[in-house]
Design an enzyme around this catalytic site. Structure first.
Site, PDB file in Angstrom:
ATOM      1  N   GLU A  40       0.843  -1.194   0.000  1.00  0.00           N
ATOM      2  CA  GLU A  40       0.000   0.000   0.000  1.00  0.00           C
ATOM      3  C   GLU A  40       0.879   1.245   0.000  1.00  0.00           C
ATOM      4  O   GLU A  40       2.006   1.230   0.483  1.00  0.00           O
ATOM      5  CB  GLU A  40      -0.885  -0.025   1.247  1.00  0.00           C
ATOM      6  CG  GLU A  40      -1.884   1.108   1.336  1.00  0.00           C
ATOM      7  CD  GLU A  40      -2.733   1.054   2.605  1.00  0.00           C
ATOM      8  OE1 GLU A  40      -3.817   1.666   2.617  1.00  0.00           O
ATOM      9  OE2 GLU A  40      -2.307   0.409   3.594  1.00  0.00           O
ATOM     10  N   LYS A 114      -9.568   1.609  -2.613  1.00  0.00           N
ATOM     11  CA  LYS A 114      -9.826   1.044  -1.281  1.00  0.00           C
ATOM     12  C   LYS A 114     -11.220   1.428  -0.788  1.00  0.00           C
ATOM     13  O   LYS A 114     -11.579   2.609  -0.756  1.00  0.00           O
ATOM     14  CB  LYS A 114      -8.749   1.545  -0.322  1.00  0.00           C
ATOM     15  CG  LYS A 114      -8.795   0.955   1.075  1.00  0.00           C
ATOM     16  CD  LYS A 114      -7.622   1.496   1.887  1.00  0.00           C
ATOM     17  CE  LYS A 114      -7.556   0.920   3.287  1.00  0.00           C
ATOM     18  NZ  LYS A 114      -6.406   1.470   4.032  1.00  0.00           N
ATOM     19  N   CYS A 155      -5.295  -3.384   2.543  1.00  0.00           N
ATOM     20  CA  CYS A 155      -5.077  -3.177   3.975  1.00  0.00           C
ATOM     21  C   CYS A 155      -6.325  -3.365   4.849  1.00  0.00           C
ATOM     22  O   CYS A 155      -6.741  -4.497   5.088  1.00  0.00           O
ATOM     23  CB  CYS A 155      -4.446  -1.801   4.197  1.00  0.00           C
ATOM     24  SG  CYS A 155      -3.575  -1.637   5.789  1.00  0.00           S
TER      25      CYS A 155
END
Length: 276
Positions: A40, A114, A155
């Site tokens: 990330e 995300k 994540c």
């Protein structure tokens, strides 16, 4: 497919980070990797919004994206850029945390923004409000490649199992979880979450991570957990990168996906229910 996980200690200088990643990608390709994954925020780890506004660019102008597309094409490899922080199109004034799958010709084959924002109080001294700087995505993505179908995530998504079940039921055999995990939550939950998602879906889980204390020009540093991992469809940790930056290799065997799903076919056992 021989696969390389890149573990990085990215700074808040995109040019410096690009050079580091390109060097590791050359090493990975020389060692036989046909697929490489970065963590990330590969391009910039920063706690300063003012600094991000100064150094980040829109996707079309992002030098890290352009440089890594060129490197993937020169090396003839598949590359998952775990995510880049990029400026969004107006009127949105927040950044996008965006993952890119790059083909061996350098083309962008898939994008994923995300979905779940890390808005948490880890402790009295460690607080995150990701949604204040980043706009959440709204679409799940499965990308097709010659070596398997990839379900993309980033994540904090790892804490939301319904996303991974949806990706697996849509055909994903490999789940990617590029991360910059907190040192505190990483030590407590990282391995358990990755293994759980692999077990629940019968998929490979590939999780390249940021690690260590990240140097910044603003004086406020950030620490991440590291331990990039590859977890088999049966939930076994096949590779753990520890805490140092560098490369970790794993050979993907998609037959393991079919075998795991045949033994525990839970993806086909979904039932509707009422309540609570």
């Amino acid at each position: 497919m021989r696969t390389a996980l890149l573990q990085l200690t990215s700074s808040d200088d995109p040019a410096q980070n690009l050079a580091s990643v390109q060097s590791l990608l050359h090493e990975a390709a020389a060692a036989g990797a046909g697929f490489a994954l970065t963590p990330e925020v590969t391009n910039c780890v920063s706690t300063s919004r003012a600094h991000q506004i100064d150094v980040l660019r829109a996707e079309a102008d992002d030098t890290t994206l352009a440089g890594l597309r060129d490197t993937a094409a020169k090396l003839g490899i598949w590359l998952l850029i775990g995510s880049l922080a990029v400026k969004s199109d107006p009127p949105e004034d927040r950044f996008a945390n965006r993952s890119f799958l790059i083909g061996p010709d350098g083309d962008i084959c898939a994008r994923y923004d995300k979905i779940h924002m890390f808005d948490v109080d880890v402790s009295e001294t460690e607080t995150y409000r990701e949604s204040s700087g980043y706009a959440p995505g709204s679409s799940a993505v499965v990308a097709q490649t010659p070596f398997g179908a990839l379900g993309l995530s980033i994540c904090y998504d790892i804490r939301f199992p319904y996303l991974y079940r949806a990706l697996a039921q849509a055909g994903a055999q490999i789940l990617t979880v590029p991360s910059a995990f907190s040192s505190v939550t990483g030590a407590a939950h990282w391995e358990a979450l990755l293994r759980a998602r692999a077990i629940e879906t019968g998929a490979w889980v590939l999780a390249p991570a940021q690690t260590g204390t990240h140097p910044t020009s603003t004086g406020k540093s950030r620490a991440t957990y590291g331990h990039s991992m590859a977890v088999s469809p049966w939930g076994e940790v096949i590779a753990d990168s520890g805490s140092q930056p560098g490369l970790t290799f794993v050979d993907l065997d998609l037959d393991a996906v079919a075998k795991a799903r045949a033994r525990i076919p839970s993806l086909t056992h979904t039932r509707k229910f009422e309540g609570p």
